[in-house]
Motif scaffolding. Structure first.
Motif, PDB file in Angstrom:
ATOM      1  N   ASN A 171       0.856  -1.185   0.000  1.00  0.00           N
ATOM      2  CA  ASN A 171       0.000   0.000   0.000  1.00  0.00           C
ATOM      3  C   ASN A 171       0.896   1.240   0.000  1.00  0.00           C
ATOM      4  O   ASN A 171       1.157   1.846   1.041  1.00  0.00           O
ATOM      5  CB  ASN A 171      -0.919  -0.025   1.234  1.00  0.00           C
ATOM      6  CG  ASN A 171      -1.796   1.194   1.335  1.00  0.00           C
ATOM      7  OD1 ASN A 171      -2.133   1.811   0.322  1.00  0.00           O
ATOM      8  ND2 ASN A 171      -2.163   1.559   2.555  1.00  0.00           N
ATOM      9  N   GLU A 172       1.383   1.642  -1.205  1.00  0.00           N
ATOM     10  CA  GLU A 172       2.296   2.780  -1.289  1.00  0.00           C
ATOM     11  C   GLU A 172       1.627   4.089  -0.895  1.00  0.00           C
ATOM     12  O   GLU A 172       2.310   5.036  -0.500  1.00  0.00           O
ATOM     13  CB  GLU A 172       2.890   2.886  -2.696  1.00  0.00           C
ATOM     14  CG  GLU A 172       3.899   1.800  -3.005  1.00  0.00           C
ATOM     15  CD  GLU A 172       4.673   2.089  -4.283  1.00  0.00           C
ATOM     16  OE1 GLU A 172       4.216   2.976  -5.063  1.00  0.00           O
ATOM     17  OE2 GLU A 172       5.707   1.449  -4.515  1.00  0.00           O
ATOM     18  N   ASP A 173       0.285   4.151  -0.986  1.00  0.00           N
ATOM     19  CA  ASP A 173      -0.415   5.361  -0.581  1.00  0.00           C
ATOM     20  C   ASP A 173      -0.221   5.658   0.904  1.00  0.00           C
ATOM     21  O   ASP A 173      -0.512   6.772   1.350  1.00  0.00           O
ATOM     22  CB  ASP A 173      -1.917   5.220  -0.843  1.00  0.00           C
ATOM     23  CG  ASP A 173      -2.286   5.630  -2.259  1.00  0.00           C
ATOM     24  OD1 ASP A 173      -1.463   6.306  -2.897  1.00  0.00           O
ATOM     25  OD2 ASP A 173      -3.387   5.277  -2.714  1.00  0.00           O
ATOM     26  N   ALA A 174       0.267   4.694   1.651  1.00  0.00           N
ATOM     27  CA  ALA A 174       0.494   4.907   3.077  1.00  0.00           C
ATOM     28  C   ALA A 174       1.807   5.633   3.347  1.00  0.00           C
ATOM     29  O   ALA A 174       1.981   6.152   4.458  1.00  0.00           O
ATOM     30  CB  ALA A 174       0.472   3.565   3.812  1.00  0.00           C
ATOM     31  N   TYR A 175       2.706   5.687   2.363  1.00  0.00           N
ATOM     32  CA  TYR A 175       4.008   6.320   2.650  1.00  0.00           C
ATOM     33  C   TYR A 175       4.574   7.141   1.500  1.00  0.00           C
ATOM     34  O   TYR A 175       5.600   7.801   1.657  1.00  0.00           O
ATOM     35  CB  TYR A 175       5.028   5.278   3.121  1.00  0.00           C
ATOM     36  CG  TYR A 175       5.243   4.094   2.186  1.00  0.00           C
ATOM     37  CD1 TYR A 175       6.182   4.131   1.169  1.00  0.00           C
ATOM     38  CD2 TYR A 175       4.530   2.916   2.375  1.00  0.00           C
ATOM     39  CE1 TYR A 175       6.392   3.044   0.339  1.00  0.00           C
ATOM     40  CE2 TYR A 175       4.726   1.822   1.564  1.00  0.00           C
ATOM     41  CZ  TYR A 175       5.658   1.878   0.539  1.00  0.00           C
ATOM     42  OH  TYR A 175       5.864   0.786  -0.280  1.00  0.00           O
ATOM     43  N   LYS A 176       3.954   7.155   0.343  1.00  0.00           N
ATOM     44  CA  LYS A 176       4.423   7.985  -0.766  1.00  0.00           C
ATOM     45  C   LYS A 176       3.363   9.025  -1.091  1.00  0.00           C
ATOM     46  O   LYS A 176       2.249   8.696  -1.479  1.00  0.00           O
ATOM     47  CB  LYS A 176       4.732   7.131  -1.999  1.00  0.00           C
ATOM     48  CG  LYS A 176       5.976   6.271  -1.846  1.00  0.00           C
ATOM     49  CD  LYS A 176       6.312   5.535  -3.144  1.00  0.00           C
ATOM     50  CE  LYS A 176       7.589   4.731  -2.996  1.00  0.00           C
ATOM     51  NZ  LYS A 176       7.947   4.018  -4.249  1.00  0.00           N
ATOM     52  N   SER A 177       3.728  10.301  -0.977  1.00  0.00           N
ATOM     53  CA  SER A 177       2.769  11.391  -1.143  1.00  0.00           C
ATOM     54  C   SER A 177       2.633  11.819  -2.598  1.00  0.00           C
ATOM     55  O   SER A 177       3.609  11.833  -3.349  1.00  0.00           O
ATOM     56  CB  SER A 177       3.183  12.586  -0.302  1.00  0.00           C
ATOM     57  OG  SER A 177       2.302  13.671  -0.501  1.00  0.00           O
ATOM     58  N   LYS A 178       1.430  12.204  -2.965  1.00  0.00           N
ATOM     59  CA  LYS A 178       1.154  12.779  -4.277  1.00  0.00           C
ATOM     60  C   LYS A 178       0.845  14.273  -4.161  1.00  0.00           C
ATOM     61  O   LYS A 178       0.390  14.894  -5.111  1.00  0.00           O
ATOM     62  CB  LYS A 178      -0.046  12.069  -4.910  1.00  0.00           C
ATOM     63  CG  LYS A 178       0.156  10.579  -5.116  1.00  0.00           C
ATOM     64  CD  LYS A 178      -1.130   9.922  -5.607  1.00  0.00           C
ATOM     65  CE  LYS A 178      -0.949   8.407  -5.705  1.00  0.00           C
ATOM     66  NZ  LYS A 178      -2.222   7.729  -6.083  1.00  0.00           N
ATOM     67  N   ALA A 179       1.112  14.831  -2.986  1.00  0.00           N
ATOM     68  CA  ALA A 179       0.760  16.237  -2.746  1.00  0.00           C
ATOM     69  C   ALA A 179       1.678  17.203  -3.480  1.00  0.00           C
ATOM     70  O   ALA A 179       1.293  18.347  -3.766  1.00  0.00           O
ATOM     71  CB  ALA A 179       0.791  16.524  -1.249  1.00  0.00           C
ATOM     72  N   GLY A 180       2.893  16.777  -3.764  1.00  0.00           N
ATOM     73  CA  GLY A 180       3.853  17.680  -4.405  1.00  0.00           C
ATOM     74  C   GLY A 180       4.387  18.706  -3.424  1.00  0.00           C
ATOM     75  O   GLY A 180       4.060  18.696  -2.236  1.00  0.00           O
ATOM     76  N   ASP A 181       5.211  19.595  -3.932  1.00  0.00           N
ATOM     77  CA  ASP A 181       5.766  20.630  -3.050  1.00  0.00           C
ATOM     78  C   ASP A 181       4.661  21.540  -2.539  1.00  0.00           C
ATOM     79  O   ASP A 181       3.731  21.888  -3.261  1.00  0.00           O
ATOM     80  CB  ASP A 181       6.808  21.451  -3.797  1.00  0.00           C
ATOM     81  CG  ASP A 181       8.085  20.660  -4.093  1.00  0.00           C
ATOM     82  OD1 ASP A 181       8.275  19.613  -3.416  1.00  0.00           O
ATOM     83  OD2 ASP A 181       8.849  21.075  -4.979  1.00  0.00           O
ATOM     84  N   ASN A 182       4.815  21.933  -1.288  1.00  0.00           N
ATOM     85  CA  ASN A 182       3.810  22.794  -0.660  1.00  0.00           C
ATOM     86  C   ASN A 182       4.542  23.837   0.176  1.00  0.00           C
ATOM     87  O   ASN A 182       4.610  23.718   1.401  1.00  0.00           O
ATOM     88  CB  ASN A 182       2.869  21.941   0.196  1.00  0.00           C
ATOM     89  CG  ASN A 182       1.682  22.730   0.727  1.00  0.00           C
ATOM     90  OD1 ASN A 182       1.396  23.817   0.250  1.00  0.00           O
ATOM     91  ND2 ASN A 182       1.004  22.164   1.726  1.00  0.00           N
ATOM     92  N   PRO A 183       5.150  24.875  -0.476  1.00  0.00           N
ATOM     93  CA  PRO A 183       5.965  25.849   0.268  1.00  0.00           C
ATOM     94  C   PRO A 183       5.109  26.756   1.135  1.00  0.00           C
ATOM     95  O   PRO A 183       4.072  27.254   0.716  1.00  0.00           O
ATOM     96  CB  PRO A 183       6.670  26.638  -0.842  1.00  0.00           C
ATOM     97  CG  PRO A 183       5.768  26.499  -2.023  1.00  0.00           C
ATOM     98  CD  PRO A 183       5.121  25.147  -1.925  1.00  0.00           C
ATOM     99  N   VAL A 184       5.537  26.932   2.390  1.00  0.00           N
ATOM    100  CA  VAL A 184       4.845  27.777   3.358  1.00  0.00           C
ATOM    101  C   VAL A 184       5.866  28.684   3.997  1.00  0.00           C
ATOM    102  O   VAL A 184       7.007  28.275   4.266  1.00  0.00           O
ATOM    103  CB  VAL A 184       4.142  26.923   4.436  1.00  0.00           C
ATOM    104  CG1 VAL A 184       3.584  27.804   5.531  1.00  0.00           C
ATOM    105  CG2 VAL A 184       3.023  26.092   3.802  1.00  0.00           C
TER     106      VAL A 184
END
Length: 933
Positions: free
Chosen positions: A531-544
């Motif tokens: 279950n790669e969705d448990a540890y690999k993100s698809k969110a991409g960069d999210n600079p704050v």
């Protein structure tokens, strides 16, 4: 029901007593001492009652059991008009039942049968012959027979004349020579009885007859069973005061005029056969009278007119003719009444009277009652009952008061009987006897004679108080053990088999046994696959912007204990096997010393895969929590939370939030460990409504009253849960653990990804100045990520702000298999408006006593408010010191969504306030209530 004990067989269902008369046929002159008789085989009878047997064994509402041809019309009630010399507003109500009802007479007139001692003798006669079709010889007659069926004179059977038939008649002819005459039986005919009714009712007797049918003496020297089954030949008539009668008079006498008083009755030749009145034999119209009454019409409604000198206290107000033991029964020959001018007269002491033309037909073996009543009664009926009674949860009695009476102008009140006629336990407004709940065990009495004074009755109640903590622990201890040392039960498999199906960071253990957990990161295996969705993100960069600098707050790949991104679900296989050869396991902390056998913690290998193995003993298991870890050398590489709880702890409760979204929460808060839980088996006050009704009413309308019996519920509940820092998988106790070799309450502020994995027992704190976190803190610099509990998350929530976005469960999620930390809108249904500081949507727990008794809130699960979900007041661990605060007073529950790089979103409540969407520093230790993925 045939017995040789006559007092039992001739039961109270007979009217009067029975001493059977001798037959008047010629006496048998046989010498019983001759060789014609077998002295060992003596004639005797088994005496039974056809009425008793028929009515006792019949199904309800069966008619025609005793009198053939009996119809519904014969038994139907009817109202008969009257004539009066005083214009009385009266009528007579006629009713008929099958069976001749019992009375108790003076022994001199009716030979009352109560038991074997008071039973008189009766007479019998017999015919005999050498074959079944030649029973022609008169054998004996006028023979005295004892009450137990034995003849006074011993009469033996004859082997040469083995066939016989026997007859009997009651009453004894010698006592009634002018009124009863009997013909002798012949070879072809049964006897007949010429019967005349006494005109003085108090002297009247019932007429009963019996025949054995043909009897065979089949075994020499062994007398055959010989039965006499008696039947009533007359109609019994009683009189009563009807329920509507409101005038105050005294009855002087009752007469029946022009009834036929003489007739001939032909007996049956069969054991179960009915005799018949000979057609055309009825004659001699005359009058029968019951004199000397002085009976008040203000007696209890439906009371039987009786001899008030006989135990008046016992029979006053009696309405059941079967219980009246006097000699006031009219015994009349069955006859047609329509258009026969048969007339009933009731005369009063004030010289007024009523007269009634009788109708229908008197039938043998029935009892007819004539009730003197009134067309329009002036009685005012009153039924006053305790309307409602409330008892505590441990109350075993409810006191109820009943007043039941009636009044009419210028007359004293009269008692009116009452009875319980139904129950309503489900609140639908219908009352049936079948709705009586089991907890209402009964009443000291469910009926009464009534009166203007209170009748006090007690309702007996069950108490259902359960020690749920003890029951919970017994359930865990008594569960069937699973696994073995050689083949442990695999907690990631639904059946305990070795193949891995679904993994998590928390496993529920519900019984003793040998267990193992695969060395897999959190929920990195799902449905048997990676279950790669448990540890690999698809969110991409999210600079704050953090402290005037730009930072990416998305962790692209969740990392292991070394800070490296995970590449494989298996701990020993990630990053090319860098963590191979995990070689140790130990306890991090436990809230009970014996939950896990520490000596059993070890690494177990199956087919190239590693598991951590441990034992849970029957003696040691109880409700609680423990955290175990596996190590490579002295470095912890992963850890798991073991929750010792019943299987139903992770049943689902559906909650609908204010946005209309349904969330399926676990039945219990994660890590719930009750420390006290005593409660009734029912959650809310239970009640039943009882309908009480008077047995009579004005013009047929009966008064009724409803009594509601309530028994309060009870609960005394408290407990602890595990607590979590936002984004971590690691459970922390809310009370000092019994064992905590690796537990540190204040582990300092150096929180970052490698540290939290290697130190699952370290509660990291945060340095703050005037409530503000310093910009150089580890929390701000190294624990800033938005997707620690939802892999692909980029969003935030805050005060009155949130969303229902899908939560993608990560390997850091602390929830059991199939569940995750909820989205930030999950709790909005717990306030009336869904907003912070709106009134709570709870079931009574804003009340201080209710809140304290429950140790938290019962939130409504929907706007219909027909179901609740329990949230304990878990307290929290302070973010600056790690100390426990506000246990059993307030609570906060994490969501999977951050507020910013320092804070996480949560729901918080106290007794009178709720923040459905709030936020607080990530290093607080708060509760988690998982929802279904």
């Amino acid at each position: 029901m045939k017995k040789q004990i006559f007092y039992h067989a001739l039961s109270a269902l007979f009217v009067g007593g029975f001493a059977l008369s001798a037959l008047s046929c010629a006496e048998d002159t046989m010498d019983n001492s001759t060789s014609d008789g077998d002295k060992e085989a003596i004639v005797r009878f088994d005496v039974s009652d056809a009425q008793d047997e028929a009515l006792s064994n019949a199904p309800a509402l069966t008619r025609g059991l005793l009198t053939s041809g009996l119809t519904d019309a014969d038994l139907a009630d009817r109202v008969l008009p009257i004539e009066s010399n005083d214009n009385l507003d009266a009528c007579v109500v006629e009713s008929t039942i099958e069976g001749v009802n019992p009375t108790k007479a003076d022994a001199a007139t009716r030979a009352n049968i109560i038991n074997i001692q008071s039973l008189g003798e009766f007479s019998s006669a017999g015919m005999r012959g050498g074959s079944d079709d030649k029973i022609q010889e008169s054998w004996f007659s006028n023979e005295r027979t004892k009450s137990d069926g034995q003849l006074v004179k011993r009469i033996p059977w004859s082997w040469e004349k083995r066939h016989g038939i026997f007859y009997a008649v009651y009453p004894k002819v010698d006592d009634h020579k002018q009124n009863i005459k009997i013909t002798a039986p012949t070879s072809n005919t049964a006897p007949t009885v010429d019967f005349t009714v006494y005109q003085d009712v108090k002297k009247q007797v019932d007429l009963m007859t019996a025949c054995t049918g043909k009897v065979l003496y089949a075994t020499r020297h062994q007398a055959p069973s010989t039965s006499l089954n008696f039947r009533h030949a007359l109609t019994a008539i009683r009189f009563a005061v009807g329920p509507n009668l409101s005038f105050n008079k005294s009855i002087r006498y009752i007469s029946i005029h022009k009834a036929l008083l003489r007739g001939t009755y032909k007996m049956s030749n069969d054991l179960n056969g009915e005799g018949t009145w000979v057609a055309g034999s009825l004659k001699e119209p005359g009058t029968v009278t019951l004199n000397g009454l002085n009976y008040s019409t203000t007696e209890y409604p439906n009371s039987i007119i009786r001899d008030t000198q006989l135990d008046n206290d016992k029979y006053k107000n009696e309405t059941d003719v079967k219980k009246i033991e006097d000699n006031y029964t009219f015994y009349m020959i069955p006859q047609e009444l329509d258009n026969k001018d048969v007339e009933l007269e009731v005369a009063f002491t004030d010289n007024t009277y009523i007269k009634v033309k009788l109708a229908g037909k008197w039938k043998a073996g029935t009892t007819r009652t004539y009730k003197i009543s009134q067309k329009q009664s002036n009685w005012d009926y009153k039924l006053d009952c305790t309307p409602s009674v409330e008892v505590p949860y441990n109350g075993t009695e409810a006191t109820i008061r009943v007043k039941s009476y009636r009044k009419v102008a210028n007359n004293p009140s009269q008692s009116v009987a009452w009875k319980v006629v139904g129950y309503d336990a489900n609140g639908d407004g219908t009352y049936t006897m079948t709705e009586k709940p089991a907890w209402l065990k009964g009443f000291t009495k469910d009926n009464g004679t009534g009166g203007e004074a209170d009748e006090v009755i007690k309702a007996n109640l069950a108490t259902d108080v359960v020690d749920y903590l003890a029951e919970r622990n017994r359930g865990l201890q008594n569960a069937t053990p699973v696994g073995s040392a050689a083949q442990p039960y695999n907690l990631s498999n639904s059946n305990g088999a070795a193949n891995v199906e679904n993994t998590a960071n928390c496993y529920v253990i519900s019984g003793p046994g040998y267990y193992m957990i695969p060395l897999v990161y959190g929920n990195a295996i799902k449905n048997g696959a990676t279950n790669e969705d448990a540890y690999k993100s698809k969110a991409g960069d999210n600079p704050v912007s953090i402290n005037k600098a730009r930072h990416n707050v998305t962790l692209p790949v969740l990392c292991d204990h070394t800070g490296k991104g995970i590449t494989n679900p298996w701990i020993e296989k990630t990053n090319g096997g860098a963590n191979n050869n995990v070689n140790g396991a130990q306890l991090v902390w436990a809230d009970d010393a014996n939950l896990v056998n520490q000596n059993s913690l070890s690494i177990h290998r199956i087919g190239g895969n590693a598991f951590v193995k441990f034992e849970v003993t029957q003696a040691g298991i109880k409700s609680g929590n423990a955290v175990i870890a596996v190590k490579k050398g002295n470095t912890i590489v992963w850890s798991w939370h073991l929750w010792f709880a019943p299987k139903n702890a992770v049943d689902k409760i559906t909650v609908t939030n204010k946005q209309g979204k349904q969330y399926h929460f676990t039945n219990e808060t994660l890590g719930w460990k009750p420390t006290k839980w005593i409660a009734t088996s029912y959650e809310d006050q239970r009640s039943v409504k009882v309908k009480v009704e008077q047995t009579v009413g004005n013009n047929g309308v009966k008064q009724a009253s409803i009594i509601e019996i309530k028994q309060n519920a009870y609960i005394d509940r408290a407990g602890n849960t595990t607590l979590y820092q936002w984004g971590r998988k690691d459970a922390f106790p809310s009370a000092n653990p019994a064992l905590g070799p690796l537990y540190i309450q204040n582990a300092g502020d150096k929180i970052y990804m490698q540290a939290i994995i290697q130190n699952p027992g370290y509660f990291y704190t945060t340095v703050a100045s005037n409530g503000r976190i310093q910009g150089e803190s580890y929390l701000s610099q190294y624990y800033k990520f938005y997707n620690l509990w939802s892999t692909h998350n980029r969003s935030v929530g805050g005060l009155n702000a949130g969303n229902d976005n899908k939560v993608d469960k990560t390997i850091y999620d602390p929830s059991p298999v199939g569940f995750s930390v909820p989205a930030s809108n999950a709790f909005t249904g717990f306030s009336e408006s869904g907003m912070n500081e709106s009134p709570l949507s709870v079931k009574g727990t804003t009340n201080e006593a209710e809140y304290n008794a429950n140790g938290g809130h019962l939130f409504w699960t929907n706007t219909n408010k027909n179901a609740t979900i329990y949230f304990p007041a878990t307290g929290y661990r302070e973010y600056t010191k790690g100390n426990m605060t506000s246990l059993h007073q307030s609570a906060n529950y994490w969501t999977a969504i951050p507020h910013d790089f320092n804070d996480g979103c949560n729901m918080g409540f106290a007794r009178t306030v709720i923040l459905t969407r709030s936020s607080t520093t990530r290093t607080y230790g708060l509760a988690v209530r998982p929802v279904s993925e």
